[in-house]
Write a protein that holds these residues in place. Structure first.
Motif, PDB file in Angstrom:
ATOM      1  N   LEU A 174      45.419  -7.704  51.120  1.00  0.00           N
ATOM      2  CA  LEU A 174      46.628  -7.398  50.352  1.00  0.00           C
ATOM      3  C   LEU A 174      47.708  -6.871  51.287  1.00  0.00           C
ATOM      4  O   LEU A 174      47.493  -5.908  52.013  1.00  0.00           O
ATOM      5  CB  LEU A 174      46.291  -6.348  49.284  1.00  0.00           C
ATOM      6  CG  LEU A 174      47.385  -5.976  48.281  1.00  0.00           C
ATOM      7  CD1 LEU A 174      47.686  -7.150  47.375  1.00  0.00           C
ATOM      8  CD2 LEU A 174      46.949  -4.769  47.448  1.00  0.00           C
ATOM      9  N   ASN A 175      48.872  -7.530  51.277  1.00  0.00           N
ATOM     10  CA  ASN A 175      49.968  -7.122  52.165  1.00  0.00           C
ATOM     11  C   ASN A 175      50.505  -5.756  51.767  1.00  0.00           C
ATOM     12  O   ASN A 175      50.574  -5.422  50.580  1.00  0.00           O
ATOM     13  CB  ASN A 175      51.084  -8.155  52.124  1.00  0.00           C
ATOM     14  CG  ASN A 175      52.213  -7.826  53.078  1.00  0.00           C
ATOM     15  OD1 ASN A 175      53.209  -7.232  52.689  1.00  0.00           O
ATOM     16  ND2 ASN A 175      52.042  -8.198  54.338  1.00  0.00           N
ATOM     17  N   ASN A 176      50.920  -4.974  52.762  1.00  0.00           N
ATOM     18  CA  ASN A 176      51.350  -3.591  52.484  1.00  0.00           C
ATOM     19  C   ASN A 176      52.519  -3.532  51.509  1.00  0.00           C
ATOM     20  O   ASN A 176      52.633  -2.584  50.728  1.00  0.00           O
ATOM     21  CB  ASN A 176      51.665  -2.862  53.793  1.00  0.00           C
ATOM     22  CG  ASN A 176      52.824  -3.457  54.546  1.00  0.00           C
ATOM     23  OD1 ASN A 176      53.977  -3.322  54.158  1.00  0.00           O
ATOM     24  ND2 ASN A 176      52.545  -4.109  55.664  1.00  0.00           N
ATOM     25  N   ALA A 177      53.406  -4.528  51.536  1.00  0.00           N
ATOM     26  CA  ALA A 177      54.554  -4.503  50.635  1.00  0.00           C
ATOM     27  C   ALA A 177      54.136  -4.688  49.181  1.00  0.00           C
ATOM     28  O   ALA A 177      54.796  -4.176  48.265  1.00  0.00           O
ATOM     29  CB  ALA A 177      55.561  -5.571  51.031  1.00  0.00           C
ATOM     30  N   VAL A 178      53.036  -5.386  48.950  1.00  0.00           N
ATOM     31  CA  VAL A 178      52.577  -5.631  47.575  1.00  0.00           C
ATOM     32  C   VAL A 178      52.118  -4.331  46.919  1.00  0.00           C
ATOM     33  O   VAL A 178      52.268  -4.150  45.706  1.00  0.00           O
ATOM     34  CB  VAL A 178      51.459  -6.687  47.553  1.00  0.00           C
ATOM     35  CG1 VAL A 178      50.968  -6.932  46.130  1.00  0.00           C
ATOM     36  CG2 VAL A 178      51.948  -7.993  48.169  1.00  0.00           C
ATOM     37  N   TYR A 179      51.574  -3.409  47.707  1.00  0.00           N
ATOM     38  CA  TYR A 179      51.192  -2.105  47.153  1.00  0.00           C
ATOM     39  C   TYR A 179      52.397  -1.436  46.491  1.00  0.00           C
ATOM     40  O   TYR A 179      52.281  -0.830  45.423  1.00  0.00           O
ATOM     41  CB  TYR A 179      50.648  -1.189  48.249  1.00  0.00           C
ATOM     42  CG  TYR A 179      49.313  -1.579  48.832  1.00  0.00           C
ATOM     43  CD1 TYR A 179      48.126  -1.087  48.298  1.00  0.00           C
ATOM     44  CD2 TYR A 179      49.228  -2.424  49.931  1.00  0.00           C
ATOM     45  CE1 TYR A 179      46.892  -1.431  48.842  1.00  0.00           C
ATOM     46  CE2 TYR A 179      48.005  -2.774  50.485  1.00  0.00           C
ATOM     47  CZ  TYR A 179      46.845  -2.274  49.934  1.00  0.00           C
ATOM     48  OH  TYR A 179      45.624  -2.620  50.473  1.00  0.00           O
ATOM     49  N   ALA A 180      53.548  -1.533  47.152  1.00  0.00           N
ATOM     50  CA  ALA A 180      54.760  -0.919  46.606  1.00  0.00           C
ATOM     51  C   ALA A 180      55.190  -1.607  45.315  1.00  0.00           C
ATOM     52  O   ALA A 180      55.639  -0.947  44.370  1.00  0.00           O
ATOM     53  CB  ALA A 180      55.878  -0.967  47.640  1.00  0.00           C
ATOM     54  N   ASP A 181      55.058  -2.932  45.264  1.00  0.00           N
ATOM     55  CA  ASP A 181      55.385  -3.648  44.030  1.00  0.00           C
ATOM     56  C   ASP A 181      54.452  -3.242  42.891  1.00  0.00           C
ATOM     57  O   ASP A 181      54.890  -3.065  41.748  1.00  0.00           O
ATOM     58  CB  ASP A 181      55.293  -5.158  44.253  1.00  0.00           C
ATOM     59  CG  ASP A 181      56.557  -5.748  44.858  1.00  0.00           C
ATOM     60  OD1 ASP A 181      57.631  -5.132  44.718  1.00  0.00           O
ATOM     61  OD2 ASP A 181      56.471  -6.822  45.476  1.00  0.00           O
ATOM     62  N   ILE A 182      53.173  -3.108  43.197  1.00  0.00           N
ATOM     63  CA  ILE A 182      52.223  -2.686  42.172  1.00  0.00           C
ATOM     64  C   ILE A 182      52.601  -1.307  41.634  1.00  0.00           C
ATOM     65  O   ILE A 182      52.622  -1.078  40.407  1.00  0.00           O
ATOM     66  CB  ILE A 182      50.785  -2.677  42.723  1.00  0.00           C
ATOM     67  CG1 ILE A 182      50.313  -4.100  43.043  1.00  0.00           C
ATOM     68  CG2 ILE A 182      49.824  -2.007  41.731  1.00  0.00           C
ATOM     69  CD1 ILE A 182      48.965  -4.166  43.741  1.00  0.00           C
ATOM     70  N   ALA A 183      52.913  -0.395  42.536  1.00  0.00           N
ATOM     71  CA  ALA A 183      53.293   0.957  42.114  1.00  0.00           C
ATOM     72  C   ALA A 183      54.528   0.925  41.220  1.00  0.00           C
ATOM     73  O   ALA A 183      54.568   1.576  40.163  1.00  0.00           O
ATOM     74  CB  ALA A 183      53.536   1.832  43.339  1.00  0.00           C
ATOM     75  N   MET A 184      55.552   0.173  41.618  1.00  0.00           N
ATOM     76  CA  MET A 184      56.769   0.104  40.811  1.00  0.00           C
ATOM     77  C   MET A 184      56.516  -0.573  39.468  1.00  0.00           C
ATOM     78  O   MET A 184      57.102  -0.185  38.453  1.00  0.00           O
ATOM     79  CB  MET A 184      57.849  -0.652  41.586  1.00  0.00           C
ATOM     80  CG  MET A 184      58.413   0.103  42.781  1.00  0.00           C
ATOM     81  SD  MET A 184      59.350   1.597  42.321  1.00  0.00           S
ATOM     82  CE  MET A 184      60.781   0.874  41.520  1.00  0.00           C
ATOM     83  N   ASP A 185      55.646  -1.573  39.447  1.00  0.00           N
ATOM     84  CA  ASP A 185      55.375  -2.282  38.193  1.00  0.00           C
ATOM     85  C   ASP A 185      54.725  -1.382  37.151  1.00  0.00           C
ATOM     86  O   ASP A 185      54.917  -1.590  35.944  1.00  0.00           O
ATOM     87  CB  ASP A 185      54.467  -3.486  38.461  1.00  0.00           C
ATOM     88  CG  ASP A 185      55.207  -4.650  39.103  1.00  0.00           C
ATOM     89  OD1 ASP A 185      56.447  -4.658  39.065  1.00  0.00           O
ATOM     90  OD2 ASP A 185      54.523  -5.542  39.655  1.00  0.00           O
ATOM     91  N   TYR A 186      53.933  -0.399  37.589  1.00  0.00           N
ATOM     92  CA  TYR A 186      53.232   0.468  36.642  1.00  0.00           C
ATOM     93  C   TYR A 186      54.004   1.738  36.305  1.00  0.00           C
ATOM     94  O   TYR A 186      53.627   2.463  35.382  1.00  0.00           O
ATOM     95  CB  TYR A 186      51.842   0.815  37.173  1.00  0.00           C
ATOM     96  CG  TYR A 186      50.850  -0.306  36.963  1.00  0.00           C
ATOM     97  CD1 TYR A 186      50.203  -0.475  35.739  1.00  0.00           C
ATOM     98  CD2 TYR A 186      50.586  -1.222  37.972  1.00  0.00           C
ATOM     99  CE1 TYR A 186      49.311  -1.526  35.534  1.00  0.00           C
ATOM    100  CE2 TYR A 186      49.694  -2.266  37.782  1.00  0.00           C
ATOM    101  CZ  TYR A 186      49.063  -2.420  36.562  1.00  0.00           C
ATOM    102  OH  TYR A 186      48.192  -3.460  36.367  1.00  0.00           O
ATOM    103  N   ALA A 187      55.070   2.024  37.031  1.00  0.00           N
ATOM    104  CA  ALA A 187      55.890   3.195  36.699  1.00  0.00           C
ATOM    105  C   ALA A 187      56.614   2.942  35.385  1.00  0.00           C
ATOM    106  O   ALA A 187      57.075   1.825  35.126  1.00  0.00           O
ATOM    107  CB  ALA A 187      56.897   3.466  37.808  1.00  0.00           C
ATOM    108  N   PRO A 188      56.729   3.950  34.522  1.00  0.00           N
ATOM    109  CA  PRO A 188      57.470   3.768  33.266  1.00  0.00           C
ATOM    110  C   PRO A 188      58.895   3.299  33.549  1.00  0.00           C
ATOM    111  O   PRO A 188      59.517   3.722  34.525  1.00  0.00           O
ATOM    112  CB  PRO A 188      57.455   5.174  32.642  1.00  0.00           C
ATOM    113  CG  PRO A 188      56.273   5.850  33.259  1.00  0.00           C
ATOM    114  CD  PRO A 188      56.176   5.313  34.653  1.00  0.00           C
ATOM    115  N   ILE A 189      59.432   2.426  32.703  1.00  0.00           N
ATOM    116  CA  ILE A 189      60.729   1.813  32.954  1.00  0.00           C
ATOM    117  C   ILE A 189      61.842   2.849  33.044  1.00  0.00           C
ATOM    118  O   ILE A 189      62.803   2.686  33.805  1.00  0.00           O
ATOM    119  CB  ILE A 189      61.060   0.755  31.871  1.00  0.00           C
ATOM    120  CG1 ILE A 189      62.333   0.002  32.209  1.00  0.00           C
ATOM    121  CG2 ILE A 189      61.151   1.415  30.496  1.00  0.00           C
ATOM    122  CD1 ILE A 189      62.282  -0.773  33.513  1.00  0.00           C
TER     123      ILE A 189
END
Length: 245
Positions: A174-189
């Motif tokens: 898993l690329n390091n940048a994808v971790y950040a996308d996952i985190a942002m996707d699960y943060a409340p809008i």
């Protein structure tokens, strides 16, 4: 001697695909630009990825932090700089800054890397790089180093996410940048739509194609915590700090 002590600069124009719904640069794009300039810096002194790979070495990211004073937006032209600060323990330290046309620092960030073998990703001693006789910058203060993230009480499982083909990079995980996308996707809008002021990510274990991640989260004030685990153990933890009014 291989001289990595000088600050390396490259111009960056924030592209349309780098921006979020408010046109601000996404943390994943910050990490992508940093990954690219790190490779360019190493390449400029003869240590490109393929050369290090052939020597039995690759650098893997273990921790990252960034302080966002003012997020650059789509179409903004900035300068990205990086500098190598050498080893501390088993980690190599690298700093970055996004700078506007007036010389103001927009984003200051620091990443930690370990040197590993390319196949098994077993950690090598920093002394393995002594064959290159590297000179580093050494300008990072102890307080600026990425810290271990401690999850708050009440963090609970929220979802499962399977690792797909486009999540994987040339190191086979898993690329390091994808971790950040996952985190942002699960943060409340209501948080993720507010300005992000700081991010911290601990990369704890590789995620590979087909892995299923158990996603746990915790929200408190402007702080959002997320962790992910798979059947082999912890994968990553992250803390995002938003400027929620």
């Amino acid at each position: 001697m291989t001289d990595l002590s000088k600050v390396y600069y490259t111009p960056v124009t924030i592209a349309s695909y780098d921006g979020d719904l408010n046109r601000r640069i996404k943390p994943s794009s910050i990490l992508k630009y940093q990954q690219e300039i790190g490779e360019l810096h190493l390449d400029s002194v003869g240590l490109k990825y393929s050369y290090l790979y052939d020597k039995g070495m690759v650098f893997l990211l273990t921790r990252a932090m960034g302080i966002i004073y003012k997020a650059p937006c789509f179409e903004d032209k900035v300068t990205l700089s990086t500098y190598s600060c050498g080893p501390k323990g088993v980690n190599f330290i690298r700093g970055y800054e996004f700078i506007d046309g007036d010389g103001n620092v927009l984003i200051h960030s620091v990443s930690l890397f370990v040197l590993t073998d390319p196949q098994g990703h077993n950690i090598l001693r920093p002394s393995a790089a002594d064959i290159f006789d590297i000179r580093h910058n050494g300008s990072i203060k102890e307080k600026e180093l990425p810290q271990r993230i401690i999850l708050p009480d009440g963090t609970k499982k929220e979802d499962e996410r399977v690792i797909r083909f486009t999540d994987i990079d040339y190191n086979g995980h898993l690329n390091n940048a994808v971790y950040a996308d996952i985190a942002m996707d699960y943060a409340p809008i209501e948080m993720s739509s507010a300005p992000l002021k700081r991010y911290d990510i601990n990369f704890l274990g590789e995620a590979k194609l087909g892995d299923s991640l158990d996603i746990s989260t915790h929200t408190g004030g402007g702080d959002f915590y997320i962790s992910a685990s798979h059947e082999r153990g912890k994968c990553f933890t992250a803390r995002l700090v938003f400027d929620v009014k």
